[in-house]
Design a protein around this motif. Sequence first.
Motif, PDB file in Angstrom:
ATOM      1  N   UNK A 334       0.814  -1.224   0.000  1.00 47.61           N
ATOM      2  CA  UNK A 334       0.000   0.000   0.000  1.00 47.61           C
ATOM      3  C   UNK A 334       0.843   1.268   0.000  1.00 47.61           C
ATOM      4  N   UNK A 335       2.113   1.178   0.387  1.00 45.62           N
ATOM      5  CA  UNK A 335       2.977   2.357   0.423  1.00 45.62           C
ATOM      6  C   UNK A 335       3.310   2.874  -0.972  1.00 45.62           C
ATOM      7  N   UNK A 336       3.188   2.016  -1.975  1.00 48.06           N
ATOM      8  CA  UNK A 336       3.745   2.331  -3.282  1.00 48.06           C
ATOM      9  C   UNK A 336       2.754   2.953  -4.257  1.00 48.06           C
ATOM     10  N   UNK A 337       1.442   2.879  -3.959  1.00 51.95           N
ATOM     11  CA  UNK A 337       0.469   3.325  -4.949  1.00 51.95           C
ATOM     12  C   UNK A 337      -0.644   4.128  -4.289  1.00 51.95           C
ATOM     13  N   UNK A 338      -1.332   4.929  -5.098  1.00 56.38           N
ATOM     14  CA  UNK A 338      -2.481   5.696  -4.616  1.00 56.38           C
ATOM     15  C   UNK A 338      -3.673   4.768  -4.404  1.00 56.38           C
ATOM     16  N   UNK A 339      -4.640   5.165  -3.568  1.00 59.90           N
ATOM     17  CA  UNK A 339      -5.745   4.268  -3.209  1.00 59.90           C
ATOM     18  C   UNK A 339      -6.507   3.687  -4.393  1.00 59.90           C
ATOM     19  N   UNK A 340      -6.741   4.482  -5.449  1.00 55.45           N
ATOM     20  CA  UNK A 340      -7.546   3.978  -6.566  1.00 55.45           C
ATOM     21  C   UNK A 340      -6.826   2.914  -7.392  1.00 55.45           C
ATOM     22  N   UNK A 341      -5.522   2.729  -7.154  1.00 55.44           N
ATOM     23  CA  UNK A 341      -4.756   1.721  -7.894  1.00 55.44           C
ATOM     24  C   UNK A 341      -4.310   0.554  -7.014  1.00 55.44           C
ATOM     25  N   UNK A 342      -4.745   0.543  -5.771  1.00 54.51           N
ATOM     26  CA  UNK A 342      -4.247  -0.490  -4.862  1.00 54.51           C
ATOM     27  C   UNK A 342      -4.751  -1.885  -5.203  1.00 54.51           C
ATOM     28  N   UNK A 343      -5.963  -1.989  -5.732  1.00 51.70           N
ATOM     29  CA  UNK A 343      -6.436  -3.306  -6.152  1.00 51.70           C
ATOM     30  C   UNK A 343      -5.524  -3.894  -7.205  1.00 51.70           C
ATOM     31  N   UNK A 344      -5.101  -3.073  -8.166  1.00 56.10           N
ATOM     32  CA  UNK A 344      -4.181  -3.526  -9.209  1.00 56.10           C
ATOM     33  C   UNK A 344      -2.821  -3.877  -8.622  1.00 56.10           C
ATOM     34  N   UNK A 345      -2.337  -3.039  -7.704  1.00 53.73           N
ATOM     35  CA  UNK A 345      -1.032  -3.300  -7.090  1.00 53.73           C
ATOM     36  C   UNK A 345      -1.031  -4.605  -6.301  1.00 53.73           C
ATOM     37  N   UNK A 346      -2.088  -4.826  -5.501  1.00 57.60           N
ATOM     38  CA  UNK A 346      -2.182  -6.088  -4.768  1.00 57.60           C
ATOM     39  C   UNK A 346      -2.280  -7.262  -5.737  1.00 57.60           C
ATOM     40  N   UNK A 347      -2.993  -7.070  -6.828  1.00 62.00           N
ATOM     41  CA  UNK A 347      -3.095  -8.136  -7.813  1.00 62.00           C
ATOM     42  C   UNK A 347      -1.745  -8.509  -8.395  1.00 62.00           C
ATOM     43  N   UNK A 348      -0.940  -7.510  -8.757  1.00 62.24           N
ATOM     44  CA  UNK A 348       0.398  -7.773  -9.289  1.00 62.24           C
ATOM     45  C   UNK A 348       1.277  -8.474  -8.253  1.00 62.24           C
ATOM     46  N   UNK A 349       1.206  -7.994  -7.036  1.00 61.30           N
ATOM     47  CA  UNK A 349       1.967  -8.620  -5.956  1.00 61.30           C
ATOM     48  C   UNK A 349       1.595 -10.094  -5.810  1.00 61.30           C
ATOM     49  N   UNK A 350       0.305 -10.364  -5.817  1.00 65.18           N
ATOM     50  CA  UNK A 350      -0.153 -11.735  -5.599  1.00 65.18           C
ATOM     51  C   UNK A 350       0.153 -12.655  -6.780  1.00 65.18           C
ATOM     52  N   UNK A 351       0.113 -12.131  -8.008  1.00 61.53           N
ATOM     53  CA  UNK A 351       0.405 -13.003  -9.145  1.00 61.53           C
ATOM     54  C   UNK A 351       1.880 -13.377  -9.165  1.00 61.53           C
ATOM     55  N   UNK A 352       2.743 -12.449  -8.765  1.00 63.13           N
ATOM     56  CA  UNK A 352       4.171 -12.769  -8.652  1.00 63.13           C
ATOM     57  C   UNK A 352       4.385 -13.820  -7.575  1.00 63.13           C
ATOM     58  N   UNK A 353       3.774 -13.582  -6.408  1.00 59.84           N
ATOM     59  CA  UNK A 353       3.941 -14.520  -5.299  1.00 59.84           C
ATOM     60  C   UNK A 353       3.359 -15.891  -5.653  1.00 59.84           C
ATOM     61  N   UNK A 354       2.207 -15.901  -6.306  1.00 60.77           N
ATOM     62  CA  UNK A 354       1.544 -17.155  -6.624  1.00 60.77           C
ATOM     63  C   UNK A 354       2.268 -17.986  -7.661  1.00 60.77           C
ATOM     64  N   UNK A 355       2.757 -17.348  -8.720  1.00 61.46           N
ATOM     65  CA  UNK A 355       3.473 -18.099  -9.743  1.00 61.46           C
ATOM     66  C   UNK A 355       4.767 -18.676  -9.174  1.00 61.46           C
ATOM     67  N   UNK A 356       5.430 -17.920  -8.329  1.00 60.82           N
ATOM     68  CA  UNK A 356       6.638 -18.432  -7.689  1.00 60.82           C
ATOM     69  C   UNK A 356       6.306 -19.544  -6.679  1.00 60.82           C
ATOM     70  N   UNK A 357       5.144 -19.437  -6.044  1.00 56.50           N
ATOM     71  CA  UNK A 357       4.727 -20.470  -5.098  1.00 56.50           C
ATOM     72  C   UNK A 357       4.473 -21.794  -5.801  1.00 56.50           C
ATOM     73  N   UNK A 358       3.897 -21.750  -7.004  1.00 57.45           N
ATOM     74  CA  UNK A 358       3.700 -22.973  -7.786  1.00 57.45           C
ATOM     75  C   UNK A 358       5.034 -23.662  -8.048  1.00 57.45           C
ATOM     76  N   UNK A 359       6.018 -22.874  -8.452  1.00 49.99           N
ATOM     77  CA  UNK A 359       7.358 -23.423  -8.691  1.00 49.99           C
ATOM     78  C   UNK A 359       7.943 -23.977  -7.392  1.00 49.99           C
ATOM     79  N   UNK A 360       7.799 -23.213  -6.321  1.00 49.84           N
ATOM     80  CA  UNK A 360       8.399 -23.589  -5.036  1.00 49.84           C
ATOM     81  C   UNK A 360       7.846 -24.898  -4.500  1.00 49.84           C
ATOM     82  N   UNK A 361       6.517 -25.023  -4.444  1.00 45.15           N
ATOM     83  CA  UNK A 361       5.923 -26.235  -3.857  1.00 45.15           C
ATOM     84  C   UNK A 361       6.218 -27.468  -4.713  1.00 45.15           C
TER      85      UNK A 361
END
Length: 399
Positions: A334-361
């Motif tokens: 939330x520190x990096x983006x304005x409120x109206x773009x936070x849904x998109x920012x969280x989405x990008x964060x989660x897709x990075x984490x999720x794709x790496x999690x698939x590889x990791x597990x």
Amino acid sequence: MMDESCHEVGYLSKDDRKGYRNVIGLGFVSFFTDISTEMILSILPIYIIKELGGSKAILGLIEGIAQALNYILRTISGIISDKIGRRKIVVFIGYSISNLTKPFLGFAKTWVDALIIRAVDRIGKGVRTSARDALLSESISDKKLGTAFGIHRAMDQSGAVIGPLLTIVITAWIGLRYVFWLSFIPGILALLPLIFIVEERRRKISKKGVEYRFKQVMYREFLLLLIVVAAFAIGAYNFSFILLRSSEIGIPDSLIPLIYMIINLSHTAIAIPFGSLADKIGRRNSLFISYQTFILSTLFILFSPATFFMAIIFAIIYGIYMGTSETIQRALVAEYVSPELRGTAYGLYYIVYGSMSLVAQTIFGYLWDISGYKYAFTYSLVTSIIASLLLITLIRKKR
């Protein structure tokens, strides 16, 4: 907005007091959902391997696919909630999908059935999470975000403590499969506070296209944060492998939910104080502490004696890591983006984490199957050290 004097003396503004209604309401939604979810997850790894005939590699694949779907859909739901300007309806749909799907695990005959049901459950989680996190972040002033996310996480994890306890009782009383079927009850209860307590927050609607929103959030510092997250996530094993290791060192299957409960107790106890600490010392510094906790947990598993007592110790340490990393990373975005773009920012964060999690597990389970647990945990140790070094770069850059 909260004025400087309010910050200095620790009081809440009128907006923050109203915003905490959403924090508490969403906390209760997560509380009941986690009772339902953790009733199931506390036995799922053993259930897949011993009842449904899966291997450790299959378990890793199931968890990897489920988490990847979860995180990919977080991106889509985040963009949608930004575009339509409404978070609550997206959150409701996501919780409904998950809480109505999980009980069907009780009818599973093969690991393929478990994969399908687990995937649909995680799709529901993916639909709700970015919109929920954005709604949380819009409900509270930025200086209180660490505390707000910590409160939400603590309520969430309180349900995660009760869930495994119910599993122990239900399994001993009427049998394992009834755990899945009875999880339906708290799942339905979870929807009530979402309907009657949580309120939509007034906010600016983003009228820009998807490409514009992605460009707006993908600037240099946020990109570096995503690189750090990716480097860590590609080796971060999930709780299932802690439970499997506990089983391998001789802990009876009937007590495995107890180990999971200890993880969640530790997770719950640390969430609020660590969120408050992060507001004071900085979230990047706090994230570094969290990564070191993961490294410590991994070292304990690799080099400590294989005893019940040590299983409890590394469950406690791993729980601290879970409570700190999830609280801080979500608040940090939330520190990096304005409120109206936070849904998109969280989405990008989660897709990075999720794709790496698939590889990791997948890698982690495969390494354990072919070479033993020490090779798998060593892989995670190396990747977490690399991520820690990258995070130091991010901390220094911010200074």
